[in-house]
Design a protein around this motif. Structure first.
Motif, PDB file in Angstrom:
ATOM      1  N   CYS A 261       2.139  -3.377  13.992  1.00  8.80           N
ATOM      2  CA  CYS A 261       2.436  -4.302  12.899  1.00  8.80           C
ATOM      3  C   CYS A 261       1.234  -4.441  11.981  1.00  8.80           C
ATOM      4  O   CYS A 261       1.355  -4.391  10.761  1.00  8.80           O
ATOM      5  CB  CYS A 261       2.828  -5.679  13.444  1.00  8.80           C
ATOM      6  SG  CYS A 261       4.526  -5.726  14.070  1.00  8.80           S
ATOM      7  N   LEU A 262       0.044  -4.660  12.558  1.00 11.41           N
ATOM      8  CA  LEU A 262      -1.144  -4.860  11.738  1.00 11.41           C
ATOM      9  C   LEU A 262      -1.447  -3.628  10.903  1.00 11.41           C
ATOM     10  O   LEU A 262      -1.831  -3.722   9.741  1.00 11.41           O
ATOM     11  CB  LEU A 262      -2.337  -5.210  12.635  1.00 11.41           C
ATOM     12  CG  LEU A 262      -2.285  -6.586  13.319  1.00 11.41           C
ATOM     13  CD1 LEU A 262      -3.493  -6.747  14.248  1.00 11.41           C
ATOM     14  CD2 LEU A 262      -2.289  -7.700  12.266  1.00 11.41           C
TER      15      LEU A 262
ATOM     16  N   GLY B 266       0.605  -1.244   3.877  1.00  9.57           N
ATOM     17  CA  GLY B 266       1.523  -1.718   2.835  1.00  9.57           C
ATOM     18  C   GLY B 266       0.835  -2.625   1.840  1.00  9.57           C
ATOM     19  O   GLY B 266       1.081  -2.558   0.637  1.00  9.57           O
ATOM     20  N   LEU B 267      -0.091  -3.463   2.328  1.00 13.40           N
ATOM     21  CA  LEU B 267      -0.791  -4.382   1.440  1.00 13.40           C
ATOM     22  C   LEU B 267      -1.661  -3.611   0.456  1.00 13.40           C
ATOM     23  O   LEU B 267      -1.700  -3.930  -0.738  1.00 13.40           O
ATOM     24  CB  LEU B 267      -1.652  -5.337   2.268  1.00 13.40           C
ATOM     25  CG  LEU B 267      -2.423  -6.424   1.484  1.00 13.40           C
ATOM     26  CD1 LEU B 267      -1.462  -7.280   0.683  1.00 13.40           C
ATOM     27  CD2 LEU B 267      -3.241  -7.281   2.445  1.00 13.40           C
ATOM     28  N   LEU B 268      -2.358  -2.577   0.940  1.00 17.12           N
ATOM     29  CA  LEU B 268      -3.192  -1.759   0.069  1.00 17.12           C
ATOM     30  C   LEU B 268      -2.352  -1.084  -1.005  1.00 17.12           C
ATOM     31  O   LEU B 268      -2.717  -1.048  -2.184  1.00 17.12           O
ATOM     32  CB  LEU B 268      -3.946  -0.713   0.904  1.00 17.12           C
ATOM     33  CG  LEU B 268      -4.826   0.273   0.121  1.00 17.12           C
ATOM     34  CD1 LEU B 268      -5.934  -0.471  -0.634  1.00 17.12           C
ATOM     35  CD2 LEU B 268      -5.428   1.319   1.068  1.00 17.12           C
ATOM     36  N   SER B 269      -1.205  -0.546  -0.584  1.00 15.79           N
ATOM     37  CA  SER B 269      -0.306   0.125  -1.530  1.00 15.79           C
ATOM     38  C   SER B 269       0.157  -0.826  -2.619  1.00 15.79           C
ATOM     39  O   SER B 269       0.172  -0.490  -3.801  1.00 15.79           O
ATOM     40  CB  SER B 269       0.898   0.689  -0.768  1.00 15.79           C
ATOM     41  OG  SER B 269       1.833   1.227  -1.669  1.00 15.79           O
ATOM     42  N   LEU B 270       0.527  -2.050  -2.221  1.00 18.00           N
ATOM     43  CA  LEU B 270       1.048  -3.011  -3.193  1.00 18.00           C
ATOM     44  C   LEU B 270      -0.060  -3.497  -4.126  1.00 18.00           C
ATOM     45  O   LEU B 270       0.159  -3.668  -5.324  1.00 18.00           O
ATOM     46  CB  LEU B 270       1.694  -4.202  -2.487  1.00 18.00           C
ATOM     47  CG  LEU B 270       2.428  -5.183  -3.414  1.00 18.00           C
ATOM     48  CD1 LEU B 270       3.581  -4.501  -4.119  1.00 18.00           C
ATOM     49  CD2 LEU B 270       2.924  -6.392  -2.638  1.00 18.00           C
TER      50      LEU B 270
ATOM     51  N   ALA C 166       1.563  -8.880   5.250  1.00 17.80           N
ATOM     52  CA  ALA C 166       0.665  -9.831   5.932  1.00 17.80           C
ATOM     53  C   ALA C 166       1.440 -10.857   6.742  1.00 17.80           C
ATOM     54  O   ALA C 166       1.091 -12.035   6.791  1.00 17.80           O
ATOM     55  CB  ALA C 166      -0.229 -10.533   4.906  1.00 17.80           C
ATOM     56  N   GLY C 167       2.552 -10.400   7.346  1.00 17.39           N
ATOM     57  CA  GLY C 167       3.301 -11.242   8.274  1.00 17.39           C
ATOM     58  C   GLY C 167       4.304 -12.193   7.645  1.00 17.39           C
ATOM     59  O   GLY C 167       4.841 -13.056   8.353  1.00 17.39           O
ATOM     60  N   SER C 168       4.574 -12.062   6.342  1.00 20.27           N
ATOM     61  CA  SER C 168       5.547 -12.976   5.734  1.00 20.27           C
ATOM     62  C   SER C 168       6.237 -12.329   4.539  1.00 20.27           C
ATOM     63  O   SER C 168       5.744 -11.357   3.951  1.00 20.27           O
ATOM     64  CB  SER C 168       4.853 -14.275   5.299  1.00 20.27           C
ATOM     65  OG  SER C 168       3.888 -14.007   4.306  1.00 20.27           O
ATOM     66  N   TRP C 169       7.394 -12.906   4.182  1.00 20.32           N
ATOM     67  CA  TRP C 169       8.149 -12.473   3.014  1.00 20.32           C
ATOM     68  C   TRP C 169       7.736 -13.311   1.807  1.00 20.32           C
ATOM     69  O   TRP C 169       7.435 -14.491   1.928  1.00 20.32           O
ATOM     70  CB  TRP C 169       9.650 -12.646   3.253  1.00 20.32           C
ATOM     71  CG  TRP C 169      10.227 -11.657   4.227  1.00 20.32           C
ATOM     72  CD1 TRP C 169      10.388 -11.813   5.565  1.00 20.32           C
ATOM     73  CD2 TRP C 169      10.708 -10.352   3.913  1.00 20.32           C
ATOM     74  NE1 TRP C 169      10.933 -10.697   6.129  1.00 20.32           N
ATOM     75  CE2 TRP C 169      11.150  -9.763   5.132  1.00 20.32           C
ATOM     76  CE3 TRP C 169      10.819  -9.600   2.754  1.00 20.32           C
ATOM     77  CZ2 TRP C 169      11.690  -8.487   5.201  1.00 20.32           C
ATOM     78  CZ3 TRP C 169      11.364  -8.320   2.817  1.00 20.32           C
ATOM     79  CH2 TRP C 169      11.786  -7.779   4.020  1.00 20.32           C
TER      80      TRP C 169
END
Length: 486
Positions: free
Chosen positions: A11-12, A18-22, A430-433
């Motif tokens: 998950c991490l 995904g966070l880096l991509s966004l 980061a664990g949330s929508w």
């Protein structure tokens, strides 16, 4: 639905990637802060409520019952429901208007009625005091005696005073209901016009009380004029001759010796680039009378002519719009089963875009009007990130749905999409929508009643075309998408 991760580390790792991509995607987005435009939207509620409770429902959740301000609103309503459904139009105190949309402030009514009657449905009518009608007398304590026979108002007043405790005084709706329930047709009440002094021509009860409650009968009427120039209110579906006119350099009249209803008369005048005659001053009445007398002479009994004056007791909630779209022969002040509706307020229901008046207490579905952010469906299948780039480059952003109103707007936008899903601006990181436009995620419409947690690899949010639920989908999936418009 929840997709379990193989481990917490999985998950991490996915979240960081995904966070880096966004973040890279956001850096490439336009620095301009764009705000979506606002549009009025029609919300159809399939609950059977009275007009009053329907309005309260709309007030609590959306804004108000649907009211119209332009022809686009009328188009939006047309075809929206195949059954009678409330809209925000209701009957209130009538105001007289000329057909050029100006308010009438000069009148020449013929009003011989100086006494008042009540009918069995509780409505009051002006009537000449020397006509004959039944009477109701008051007897202490609080009982009524009804006499059938038909006497003039003055005789009835004297009879009630000599033998009982006088005419009853109607001070509220309960009094009105009690008296109207006791009579067969019409009966005199103790109300008459003041004949002299500073209160001349105002209404007053026989015991000297001023009028604090009334229930005059005022349905939808149009105006006719007789050979003397006096005006009378008539039901607009009666047929009468009419006079057309136009003003350019001088006033031109045209008498039409055909009997038509008021609306047909106005249509006929338009064929000649004219309108039904408008007479807003005594001088204009005199000019019209000179024209009529030149044709008929000085006396024509029982002959009336439509003029371009009508009353409109119908009002929109929170709108002054004059848009109307009545079904033929409406409004008729009858209920939806064609029964007379005297004594009850009227509200308006729409079916297939046409309007019908009926009792406000009838339980029907209804239309609410909400102000929502403008959205557009883009029918170019793209991945979620490509859809985000497209929305930010061409419009504002991928759409957020932060209320039931916006949810319903989105569902109507996508109902003809051939795929099963449509992208919206939901993302899991980061664990949330969260909504990429920055809106709060207080309103939710997830399938199965809850947010998917750690949904590898389903980290992008989409709308289910069939039921409107939010679901997590693989971000690489190519779907149509909803954008906010400027």
């Amino acid at each position: 639905m929840t997709w379990p991760c193989n481990s917490h580390l999985d998950c991490l790792t996915m979240e960081k990637f995904g966070l880096l991509s966004l973040l890279l995607l956001m850096l490439n987005a336009s620095a301009d802060e764009l705000i979506p435009g606002l549009v009025k939207d029609l919300i159809y509620v399939e609950k059977n409520l009275s007009w009053y409770f329907a309005r309260k429902y709309c007030n609590n959740l959306y804004g108000d019952l649907f009211s119209m301000s332009d022809e686009n609103d009328l188009k939006n309503l047309s075809g929206s429901a195949k059954q009678l459904s409330w809209i925000g139009l209701y009957s209130w105190y009538p105001l007289w208007n000329w057909i050029d949309d100006t308010r009438a402030n000069y009148f020449n009514w013929y009003e011989p009625g100086d006494c008042a009657t009540i009918n069995r449905n509780g409505f009051w009518y002006e009537m000449s005091c020397d006509k004959r009608s039944d009477l109701v007398c008051y007897r202490f304590p609080e009982s009524l005696v009804v006499f059938i026979g038909g006497w003039p108002w003055t005789n009835c007043k004297r009879y009630c005073q000599d033998n009982y405790d006088g005419f009853p005084i109607i001070r509220n709706l309960n009094d009105n209901t009690d008296i109207s329930a006791s009579i067969q047709d019409f009966a005199w009440i103790g109300l008459t016009k003041v004949s002299e002094g500073p209160l001349k021509d105002t209404w007053q009860w026989v015991n000297g009380e001023s009028l604090t409650y009334s229930n005059w009968y005022k349905p939808f009427f149009c105006a006719v004029m007789d050979w003397r120039g006096f005006w009378y209110d008539r039901v607009c579906f009666e047929e009468h001759q009419f006079v057309c006119f136009r003003k350019i350099n001088s006033t031109e009249f045209m008498l039409v010796n055909e009997n038509k209803i008021w609306s047909e008369s106005q249509t006929h005048c338009k064929l000649y680039n004219m309108t039904l005659v408008m007479v807003k001053t005594q001088e204009e009445i005199n000019a019209l009378m000179g024209y009529i007398h030149g044709i008929y002479g000085s006396f024509v009994d029982d002959l009336y002519f439509w003029i371009g004056l009508y009353n409109d007791p119908w009002h929109w909630v929170n709108s002054n719009s004059k848009i109307r779209n009545w079904h033929s022969m409406q409004p008729d002040h009858k209920d939806f089963r064609n029964n007379p509706m005297e004594g009850f307020p009227s509200c308006v229901a729409s079916m297939d875009g046409e309007w019908f008046d009926g009792p406000c207490t009838e339980p029907l579905p209804f239309f609410c009007l909400a102000t929502v952010r403008s959205m557009i469906l883009v029918s170019e299948p793209k991945s979620w990130e490509e859809a985000l780039e497209h929305c930010r480059g061409t419009y504002v952003d991928l759409a957020s749905l932060v209320s039931d109103e916006e949810q319903q707007v989105a569902q109507r936008k996508i109902k003809h999409v051939k795929n099963d899903y449509v992208w919206i601006g939901l993302r899991f990181l980061a664990g949330s929508w969260f909504w990429v436009y920055g809106d709060s995620l207080e309103y939710e419409n997830w399938a199965d009643g809850g947010q998917p947690q750690c949904p590898v690899p389903y980290r992008c949010g989409a709308l289910n075309v069939t039921n409107g639920n939010w679901e997590a989908r693989p971000c690489e999936e190519r779907l149509d998408f909803l954008c906010f418009q400027k």
